[in-house]
Design an enzyme around this catalytic site. Structure first.
Site, mmCIF file in Angstrom:
data_model
loop_
_atom_site.group_PDB
_atom_site.id
_atom_site.type_symbol
_atom_site.label_atom_id
_atom_site.label_comp_id
_atom_site.label_asym_id
_atom_site.label_seq_id
_atom_site.Cartn_x
_atom_site.Cartn_y
_atom_site.Cartn_z
ATOM 1 N N CYS A 190 -22.699 -6.533 87.261
ATOM 2 C CA CYS A 190 -22.854 -5.129 87.675
ATOM 3 C C CYS A 190 -21.664 -4.680 88.505
ATOM 4 O O CYS A 190 -21.488 -3.493 88.754
ATOM 5 C CB CYS A 190 -24.087 -4.927 88.549
ATOM 6 S SG CYS A 190 -25.639 -5.225 87.736
ATOM 7 N N LYS A 228 -23.396 -8.350 73.235
ATOM 8 C CA LYS A 228 -22.712 -9.439 72.519
ATOM 9 C C LYS A 228 -23.714 -10.437 71.977
ATOM 10 O O LYS A 228 -23.559 -10.966 70.878
ATOM 11 C CB LYS A 228 -21.734 -10.140 73.461
ATOM 12 C CG LYS A 228 -20.443 -9.371 73.586
ATOM 13 C CD LYS A 228 -19.344 -10.232 74.173
ATOM 14 C CE LYS A 228 -18.191 -9.366 74.613
ATOM 15 N NZ LYS A 228 -17.785 -9.557 75.983
ATOM 16 N N HIS A 240 -16.829 3.909 74.786
ATOM 17 C CA HIS A 240 -15.603 4.465 75.382
ATOM 18 C C HIS A 240 -14.973 5.483 74.443
ATOM 19 O O HIS A 240 -14.525 6.549 74.857
ATOM 20 C CB HIS A 240 -14.584 3.348 75.669
ATOM 21 C CG HIS A 240 -15.087 2.318 76.628
ATOM 22 N ND1 HIS A 240 -15.255 0.998 76.271
ATOM 23 C CD2 HIS A 240 -15.473 2.415 77.919
ATOM 24 C CE1 HIS A 240 -15.712 0.332 77.313
ATOM 25 N NE2 HIS A 240 -15.860 1.169 78.324
ATOM 26 N N CYS A 278 -24.171 -9.014 92.062
ATOM 27 C CA CYS A 278 -24.086 -9.381 90.646
ATOM 28 C C CYS A 278 -22.697 -9.037 90.133
ATOM 29 O O CYS A 278 -22.291 -7.867 90.162
ATOM 30 C CB CYS A 278 -25.149 -8.648 89.824
ATOM 31 S SG CYS A 278 -24.907 -8.906 88.040
ATOM 32 N N CYS A 323 -30.704 -10.841 87.853
ATOM 33 C CA CYS A 323 -30.334 -9.445 87.628
ATOM 34 C C CYS A 323 -30.980 -9.005 86.312
ATOM 35 O O CYS A 323 -30.802 -9.660 85.278
ATOM 36 C CB CYS A 323 -28.813 -9.302 87.551
ATOM 37 S SG CYS A 323 -28.303 -7.745 86.813
ATOM 38 N N HIS A 342 -15.030 -0.344 73.547
ATOM 39 C CA HIS A 342 -16.049 -0.329 72.494
ATOM 40 C C HIS A 342 -16.372 1.116 72.121
ATOM 41 O O HIS A 342 -15.754 2.058 72.632
ATOM 42 C CB HIS A 342 -17.282 -1.132 72.904
ATOM 43 C CG HIS A 342 -17.967 -0.639 74.149
ATOM 44 N ND1 HIS A 342 -18.521 0.606 74.253
ATOM 45 C CD2 HIS A 342 -18.167 -1.244 75.354
ATOM 46 C CE1 HIS A 342 -19.057 0.758 75.447
ATOM 47 N NE2 HIS A 342 -18.839 -0.348 76.151
ATOM 48 N N LYS A 379 -29.571 -1.196 72.356
ATOM 49 C CA LYS A 379 -28.424 -1.232 73.253
ATOM 50 C C LYS A 379 -27.447 -2.267 72.700
ATOM 51 O O LYS A 379 -27.875 -3.322 72.235
ATOM 52 C CB LYS A 379 -28.938 -1.680 74.629
ATOM 53 C CG LYS A 379 -27.958 -1.518 75.747
ATOM 54 C CD LYS A 379 -28.675 -1.842 77.062
ATOM 55 C CE LYS A 379 -27.852 -1.665 78.284
ATOM 56 N NZ LYS A 379 -26.599 -2.087 78.529
ATOM 57 N N HIS A 409 -28.222 -8.295 83.584
ATOM 58 C CA HIS A 409 -27.355 -9.365 83.077
ATOM 59 C C HIS A 409 -28.039 -10.715 82.929
ATOM 60 O O HIS A 409 -27.436 -11.667 82.434
ATOM 61 C CB HIS A 409 -26.096 -9.488 83.956
ATOM 62 C CG HIS A 409 -25.249 -8.249 83.904
ATOM 63 N ND1 HIS A 409 -25.379 -7.227 84.810
ATOM 64 C CD2 HIS A 409 -24.312 -7.858 83.011
ATOM 65 C CE1 HIS A 409 -24.546 -6.257 84.487
ATOM 66 N NE2 HIS A 409 -23.888 -6.607 83.404
HETATM 67 N N1 MSP Z 1 -15.362 1.978 85.580
HETATM 68 C C1 MSP Z 1 -16.626 2.611 85.625
HETATM 69 C C2 MSP Z 1 -16.492 4.105 85.800
HETATM 70 C C3 MSP Z 1 -15.750 4.527 87.024
HETATM 71 S S1 MSP Z 1 -15.463 6.241 87.024
HETATM 72 C C4 MSP Z 1 -14.710 6.497 88.485
HETATM 73 C C5 MSP Z 1 -17.386 2.339 84.326
HETATM 74 N N2 MSP Z 1 -16.687 1.829 83.313
HETATM 75 S S2 MSP Z 1 -17.327 1.427 81.901
HETATM 76 O O1 MSP Z 1 -16.224 0.926 81.112
HETATM 77 O O2 MSP Z 1 -18.421 0.541 82.079
HETATM 78 O O3 MSP Z 1 -17.881 2.716 81.254
HETATM 79 C C6 MSP Z 1 -17.030 3.805 80.987
HETATM 80 C C7 MSP Z 1 -17.833 4.964 80.397
HETATM 81 O O4 MSP Z 1 -18.349 4.552 79.140
HETATM 82 C C8 MSP Z 1 -19.022 5.384 81.254
HETATM 83 O O5 MSP Z 1 -19.134 6.783 81.313
HETATM 84 C C9 MSP Z 1 -20.192 4.795 80.519
HETATM 85 O O6 MSP Z 1 -21.362 5.513 80.688
HETATM 86 C C10 MSP Z 1 -19.707 4.910 79.096
HETATM 87 N N3 MSP Z 1 -20.422 4.019 78.212
HETATM 88 C C11 MSP Z 1 -20.550 2.669 78.294
HETATM 89 N N4 MSP Z 1 -21.326 2.243 77.263
HETATM 90 C C12 MSP Z 1 -21.715 3.307 76.517
HETATM 91 C C13 MSP Z 1 -22.430 3.472 75.333
HETATM 92 N N5 MSP Z 1 -22.998 2.486 74.686
HETATM 93 N N6 MSP Z 1 -22.505 4.724 74.831
HETATM 94 C C14 MSP Z 1 -21.887 5.799 75.407
HETATM 95 N N7 MSP Z 1 -21.207 5.660 76.527
HETATM 96 C C15 MSP Z 1 -21.200 4.460 77.159
HETATM 97 O O7 MSP Z 1 -18.586 2.598 84.296
#
Ligand code: MSP
Length: 528
Positions: A143, A313, A34, A140, A157, A31, A310, A160
């Site tokens: 989480c 879905k 990322h 959870c 939780c 999304h 935030k 969630h």
């Molecule tokens: N897999 C773990 C990280 C492990 S690192 C050894 C994880 N994955 S995640 O897919 O949930 O998130 C990946 C990155 O995207 C994280 O740094 C997280 O903070 C970031 N983001 C997730 N949602 C976000 C937003 N809405 N906005 C900006 N960054 C966000 O956590």
């Protein structure tokens, strides 16, 4: 442009600046959060390269755990097939977004990742920091972790809204508590720098509240999808040793000592605010335990919100980055998140804000300045603009004296750029305030627009050809500087500008610029 340089081609004399993103979970397609993190890291990587540093940039995917296993089962495919597909979505997105990573690590990679993750485990065992304990807790799946009774809201939780599973099992535990003091010292002294300051304070108070040991494994019988614990096949590593270790396995730990010694410690982990604890507490404690050096810094970015909320879905406000990339281009997407969102705060992403910023800054600002200048250079000088005395046609600033009358003051265009714009830009970039660095570029664009308004080269050409040529020369010079300054954010746009205007902008004597026609407007206005 995709950077093809592989780690083995890196100059072995200088330690490259090694930076990482976090590794994304492969339970769903990427999304906008990322995409944002990857772009942020890429801008920093490209900026470091632009100032002459060697850089090694790692990203990847986090592919184990019960949530992913469950998703794969729902889709009726093997966990490996499932993560292969999702990981590919991330790779494709990063490619589209022009992310210049040097490597991509996947935690399901048995050759590149597992040996190092297991070696790290062994290092922690050797320090006596792992012990087995019977554990009963609330788990959870959303989480992907245990939550405490205190954190439950009406038995659910909070994040969630689902009832956690009550799990009782024997797990390995890591003696995190042992490292509280030393971690506090290292963070306080900036040996491990946590940026920005607010996040540093947040993590220091978390440590000062006291650290509890953490669960470090799950029984193989309940979570068979993971990295096996060395010498104990009844356990799988829990996320910490499995996922955080990517930062060392991705640069050779457990398989390529030469590469690892060259690149580790990382100079910067770029992560979102929700995973600060893992990176500024759990991860350094694990490294200390295994006798490995700590990363030098952790840069913590905020969250992208959608229409102020935030993304979720259920609200239906999840932003798909591909939609924007396909419609407006990767460069426009990169620009929006870099210019309009402070890396250190949450930032709102809306279609209207995107369009306003694009039209205001890219179509009307940069694109328009380039096309007007190129058109005049062609029309009046056949695309060959020779300097005569460009510093004698300064920016004209109108100022009001204490007595209330207008005075005109002039500053050479190149003087303003060298003395004001570039230093400001550099200061902001070095502090990772990318949005502010871009603000200084857009101050210059505005000043160059004002410069055209002040001198009216389209009229001046009738009376003073040489002065007109100097005016255009100054703007072309400014555009080439702009091109350099925006290149970490918009590498393709920068290339287009440099293909359109060729000439030397070093400190030497000014030389002629040759200007080619633009094939199409740089950024067509979005009509909405
Ligand atoms: N897999 C773990 C990280 C492990 S690192 C050894 C994880 N994955 S995640 O897919 O949930 O998130 C990946 C990155 O995207 C994280 O740094 C997280 O903070 C970031 N983001 C997730 N949602 C976000 C937003 N809405 N906005 C900006 N960054 C966000 O956590």
């Amino acid at each position: 442009m995709k950077k093809e340089k592989s780690s083995t081609e890196i100059d072995l004399k200088n330690k490259p600046f090694y930076l990482t993103t976090s590794i994304a979970y492969t339970n769903a397609k990427p999304h906008v959060g990322h995409a944002y993190e990857a772009v942020l890291a890429d801008i920093i990587a490209r900026d470091k390269r632009a100032v002459g540093m060697d850089v090694f940039f790692l990203t990847g995917t986090d592919e184990h755990g019960s949530k992913i296993l469950r998703k794969a089962k729902e889709e009726g495919v093997s966990a490996q097939a499932f993560v292969n597909q999702i990981s590919q979505f991330f790779k494709d997105l990063y490619e589209k977004l022009l992310i210049s990573n040097d490597d991509f690590i996947r935690t399901s990679d048995k050759e590149k990742h597992w040996p190092g993750a297991q070696k790290l485990w062994d290092g922690i065992v050797a320090s006596g920091d792992l012990y087995k304990k019977n554990y009963k807790g609330f788990y959870c799946v959303g989480c992907e972790g245990f939550i405490t009774e205190k954190e439950l809201v009406n038995g659910l939780c909070a994040l969630h809204g689902k009832a956690p599973e009550v799990i009782e099992e024997e797990n390995y535990f890591f003696r995190l508590s042992k490292y509280a003091k030393v971690l506090e010292e290292k963070i306080l002294s900036n040996e491990l720098t946590v940026l920005p300051e607010g996040r540093k304070n947040e993590i220091l108070s978390f440590i000062r509240e006291g650290l509890e040991d953490i669960s470090f494994s799950r029984p193989e019988s309940s979570v068979p999808w993971g990295v096996p614990v060395p010498n104990d096949s009844s356990h799988m590593m829990y996320v910490w040793c499995d996922a955080l270790s990517n930062y060392i396995t991705g640069v050779g730990y457990g398989r390529d000592k030469k590469q690892f010694d060259l690149l580790w410690p990382a100079d910067m982990h770029i992560i979102g605010k929700d995973i600060l604890r893992f990176h500024a507490v759990f991860w350094p404690a694990m490294l200390l335990s295994a006798g490995l050096p700590l990363p030098k810094s952790v840069l913590v970015h905020g969250f992208i919100l959608s229409e102020g909320k935030k993304m979720s879905k259920s609200i239906g406000n999840v932003i798909d980055p591909e939609e924007y990339i396909n419609e407006y281009g990767a460069e426009a997407f990169r620009f929006f998140v870099a210019k309009e969102i402070s890396p250190f705060d949450d930032g709102d992403f809306t279609k209207q804000k995107f369009i306003d910023s694009y039209n205001g800054n890219l179509a009307n600002g940069l694109g328009n300045l380039l096309s007007r200048t190129v058109a005049m250079a062609e029309k009046y000088f056949n695309g060959n603009v020779v300097p005569h005395s460009p510093s004698s046609v300064p920016f004209v600033k109108k100022m009001t004296s204490p007595a209330g009358d207008q005075i005109m003051e002039g500053y050479g265009v190149s003087y303003t750029i060298e003395q004001e714009i570039i230093p400001k830009y550099r200061e902001c970039m070095d502090e990772y305030r990318i949005h502010h660095a871009l603000d200084s570029v857009f101050v210059l664009i505005k000043e160059l627009d004002g410069y055209i308004t002040d001198y009216e080269p389209f009229k001046l050409i009738k009376t003073d050809k040489e002065k007109t040529e100097d005016v255009l020369w100054n703007i072309l010079y400014g555009l080439l500087v702009i091109s350099k300054l925006i290149s970490p954010v918009m590498p393709e746009t920068s290339k287009i500008i440099e293909n359109t205007i060729t000439g030397d902008i070093t400190d030497n004597e000014p030389t002629a610029f040759s200007v080619k026609p633009l094939e199409k407007p740089l950024f067509a206005r979005i009509i909405n």
